[in-house]
Scaffold this active site. Structure first.
Site, short mmCIF file in Angstrom:
data_model
loop_
_atom_site.label_atom_id
_atom_site.label_comp_id
_atom_site.label_asym_id
_atom_site.label_seq_id
_atom_site.Cartn_x
_atom_site.Cartn_y
_atom_site.Cartn_z
N ARG A 162 0.82 -1.23 0.00
CA ARG A 162 0.00 0.00 0.00
C ARG A 162 0.85 1.27 0.00
O ARG A 162 0.61 2.18 -0.78
CB ARG A 162 -0.96 0.01 1.18
CG ARG A 162 -2.06 -1.01 1.08
CD ARG A 162 -2.96 -0.99 2.28
NE ARG A 162 -2.15 -1.28 3.47
CZ ARG A 162 -2.53 -1.01 4.72
NH1 ARG A 162 -3.68 -0.45 4.96
NH2 ARG A 162 -1.75 -1.31 5.74
N ASN A 216 -6.14 -2.69 1.71
CA ASN A 216 -6.16 -4.14 1.82
C ASN A 216 -7.60 -4.62 1.86
O ASN A 216 -8.48 -3.93 2.38
CB ASN A 216 -5.46 -4.60 3.09
CG ASN A 216 -3.96 -4.46 3.02
OD1 ASN A 216 -3.38 -4.35 1.95
ND2 ASN A 216 -3.31 -4.45 4.17
#
Length: 116
Positions: free
Chosen positions: A45, A63
């Protein structure tokens, strides 16, 4: 004979519908990318966020419960293609098995964020 107060071009213009549509966000595309593989717990990320900001892309990354990562990215077609190519490799430690792209309508966001 009555005198015309408007020019002929003006009256002709009003008779026809103007078909020119203006784009709110010219040349922007928005894509959702679902990245499957070993992509959680490897800094995907944050790395994706940095890469997107370097490319001038807006949107977000998060996520998902199933172990994949979801990215929604908006920007120029070239920048989106570069981000997608990056997502197919990921950061060191990631093992990307599949990237599923879905085109979405542009929203005009002006930031990129990591969502939790």
């Amino acid at each position: 004979m009555a005198r015309r107060s408007r020019s002929r071009a003006e009256s002709t213009e009003r008779r026809f519908v103007n078909r020119v549509q203006q784009r709110l966000y010219p040349f922007l595309e928005r894509w959702q990318l679902l990245i499957h593989g070993r992509v959680q717990g490897v800094g995907f990320r944050n790395s994706c966020s940095r890469r997107a900001q370097d490319l001038g892309i807006t949107g977000w990354v998060r996520n998902r419960q199933d172990g994949s990562v979801e990215v929604q990215a908006e920007g120029s077609p070239n920048a989106i293609a570069e981000l997608r190519a990056w997502c197919e490799q990921g950061p060191p430690g990631a093992r990307v098995l599949q990237v599923l792209p879905v085109r979405l309508p542009a929203t005009g966001d002006d930031w990129f964020e990591v969502r939790f």
